[in-house]
Design a protein around this motif. Sequence first.
Motif, short mmCIF file in Angstrom:
data_model
loop_
_atom_site.label_atom_id
_atom_site.label_comp_id
_atom_site.label_asym_id
_atom_site.label_seq_id
_atom_site.Cartn_x
_atom_site.Cartn_y
_atom_site.Cartn_z
N LEU A 151 30.77 71.03 68.43
CA LEU A 151 30.74 69.64 68.02
C LEU A 151 31.39 69.40 66.66
O LEU A 151 31.63 68.27 66.26
N LEU A 152 31.71 70.50 65.95
CA LEU A 152 32.29 70.34 64.62
C LEU A 152 33.75 69.93 64.73
O LEU A 152 34.45 70.29 65.67
N PRO A 153 34.27 69.20 63.74
CA PRO A 153 35.68 68.80 63.77
C PRO A 153 36.58 70.00 63.55
O PRO A 153 36.19 71.00 62.98
N ALA A 154 37.82 69.91 64.00
CA ALA A 154 38.79 70.99 63.81
C ALA A 154 39.06 71.18 62.33
O ALA A 154 39.03 70.25 61.54
N VAL A 155 39.35 72.45 61.97
CA VAL A 155 39.67 72.76 60.58
C VAL A 155 41.02 72.14 60.23
O VAL A 155 42.01 72.36 60.91
N ALA A 156 41.06 71.37 59.17
CA ALA A 156 42.29 70.66 58.82
C ALA A 156 43.18 71.47 57.89
O ALA A 156 44.40 71.37 57.93
N SER A 157 42.59 72.30 57.02
CA SER A 157 43.36 73.03 56.03
C SER A 157 44.03 74.24 56.64
O SER A 157 43.41 75.03 57.33
N ALA A 158 45.33 74.38 56.39
CA ALA A 158 46.07 75.53 56.91
C ALA A 158 45.82 76.76 56.06
O ALA A 158 45.87 77.88 56.55
N GLY A 159 45.55 76.57 54.78
CA GLY A 159 45.39 77.71 53.88
C GLY A 159 46.65 77.94 53.08
O GLY A 159 47.76 77.68 53.55
N PRO A 160 46.52 78.43 51.84
CA PRO A 160 47.69 78.57 50.95
C PRO A 160 48.75 79.52 51.48
O PRO A 160 49.94 79.28 51.31
N THR A 161 48.34 80.62 52.12
CA THR A 161 49.34 81.57 52.60
C THR A 161 50.17 80.96 53.71
O THR A 161 51.40 81.06 53.72
N LEU A 162 49.50 80.33 54.66
CA LEU A 162 50.23 79.70 55.76
C LEU A 162 51.11 78.57 55.26
O LEU A 162 52.22 78.36 55.75
N ASP A 163 50.64 77.82 54.27
CA ASP A 163 51.47 76.76 53.68
C ASP A 163 52.76 77.34 53.11
O ASP A 163 53.85 76.79 53.30
N LYS A 164 52.64 78.48 52.40
CA LYS A 164 53.83 79.12 51.83
C LYS A 164 54.76 79.62 52.93
O LYS A 164 55.99 79.49 52.82
N ILE A 165 54.20 80.19 53.96
CA ILE A 165 55.01 80.72 55.06
C ILE A 165 55.78 79.59 55.74
O ILE A 165 56.99 79.71 56.02
N LYS A 166 55.10 78.48 55.99
CA LYS A 166 55.77 77.36 56.66
C LYS A 166 56.84 76.74 55.78
O LYS A 166 57.90 76.34 56.27
N ALA A 167 56.58 76.67 54.48
CA ALA A 167 57.59 76.13 53.57
C ALA A 167 58.81 77.06 53.50
O ALA A 167 59.95 76.61 53.43
N ARG A 168 58.56 78.36 53.53
CA ARG A 168 59.63 79.36 53.46
C ARG A 168 60.36 79.49 54.79
O ARG A 168 61.56 79.77 54.84
N GLY A 169 59.61 79.33 55.89
CA GLY A 169 60.21 79.45 57.22
C GLY A 169 60.21 80.85 57.78
O GLY A 169 60.73 81.08 58.88
N THR A 170 59.63 81.82 57.06
CA THR A 170 59.54 83.20 57.54
C THR A 170 58.26 83.84 57.01
O THR A 170 57.71 83.42 56.00
N ILE A 171 57.83 84.88 57.73
CA ILE A 171 56.73 85.71 57.26
C ILE A 171 57.31 86.95 56.61
O ILE A 171 58.26 87.55 57.13
N LYS A 172 56.78 87.35 55.47
CA LYS A 172 57.21 88.57 54.79
C LYS A 172 56.23 89.69 55.11
O LYS A 172 55.04 89.58 54.79
N VAL A 173 56.73 90.75 55.72
CA VAL A 173 55.89 91.85 56.18
C VAL A 173 56.34 93.16 55.54
O VAL A 173 57.52 93.51 55.60
#
Length: 329
Positions: free
Chosen positions: A10-32
């Motif tokens: 019944l809880l609402p979906a989590v809205a925050s992506a998180g700082p790491t995912l925000d950086k990844i999406k802004a960069r357009g790649t994952i660094k591994v």
Amino acid sequence: MIGLSAAIGLLPAVASAGPTLDKIKARGTIKVGVGTTPGFFAPGSDGRWKGFFVDFGRALAITTLGDPDKVEFTNSSPQQRLPALQAGEFDVLLSGVTVTITRAFQLGFHFGPTVFYDGQGLLVRKDLGVSQAADLDGATIGVQSGTTGELNIADFFRKSGHKFTPVTIEDTGEFINALESGRVDAITQDSSDLIGKRTQLKKPDDYVVLPERLSKEPLAPAVAGGDDRWLELVNWTVYATVQAEEWGITQANVDEFLKSDDPAIQRFLGVDPSLAQAINLDPKWAYNIVKTVGNYGEIFDRSLKPLGWERGYNRLWKDGGLLYSPPFR
């Protein structure tokens, strides 16, 4: 736990992506961060990285960016990899990092699920005529700095009452050269690493990895602490490959499973999008992982079986192994 599960639903979906995912999406790649061990991670002749851990990196790129090629792999030595992760140079380490309590508490790293259950071994010259580690009493053994191997080999000889002379080596290439040149009688490291290194020797048949294991080395993805959302994305990306194997879903038959009447499989593959929507993921994220890189067994067989690896502890729980996925609910 049924009541709790219903309440959570019944809880609402989590809205925050998180700082790491925000950086990844802004960069357009994952660094591994990765290593260089055949079968686990190595650039091919075309420069494209391939291997067991590399496939999990591509799976993570699918989960987060929807594209297996939106990932940048960087070779990092055992001495450099954890400081580099701490400094934010990588989003995730998939370099065969052993989960330890000091790395979790003192260094502040978080670990995803164990993707490979390993143990420390010894690679020795056959002409020494040894069949077990205890036979190496008085031997000179190469150990690589920055790894758990340094402490493990010292503990083993201390407990067994034998002696050895350690030779600490930093450079990975020199690690092999020290054995071939006769500078050391043996080298010790995770057996996964040693089996790969044996293939790089000029005369691999002159050397053998001893059958016993000196330690437990659970190898898992490592991320910097402080971003729970990113850790969970790593967790469930790994679990998706395991769950797919549990259900018998493969690259070849995943499209047939889209017709399944099983509601759990419908949620897993995104036919029923409710689960993915609740956790803010593309409904097809797990489907795309299986379609692109396969389930855990396919990843293992493609990269490690050609080197002679057997599944062992890395079998599914129902087959006597240690791999187990929590429910996708």
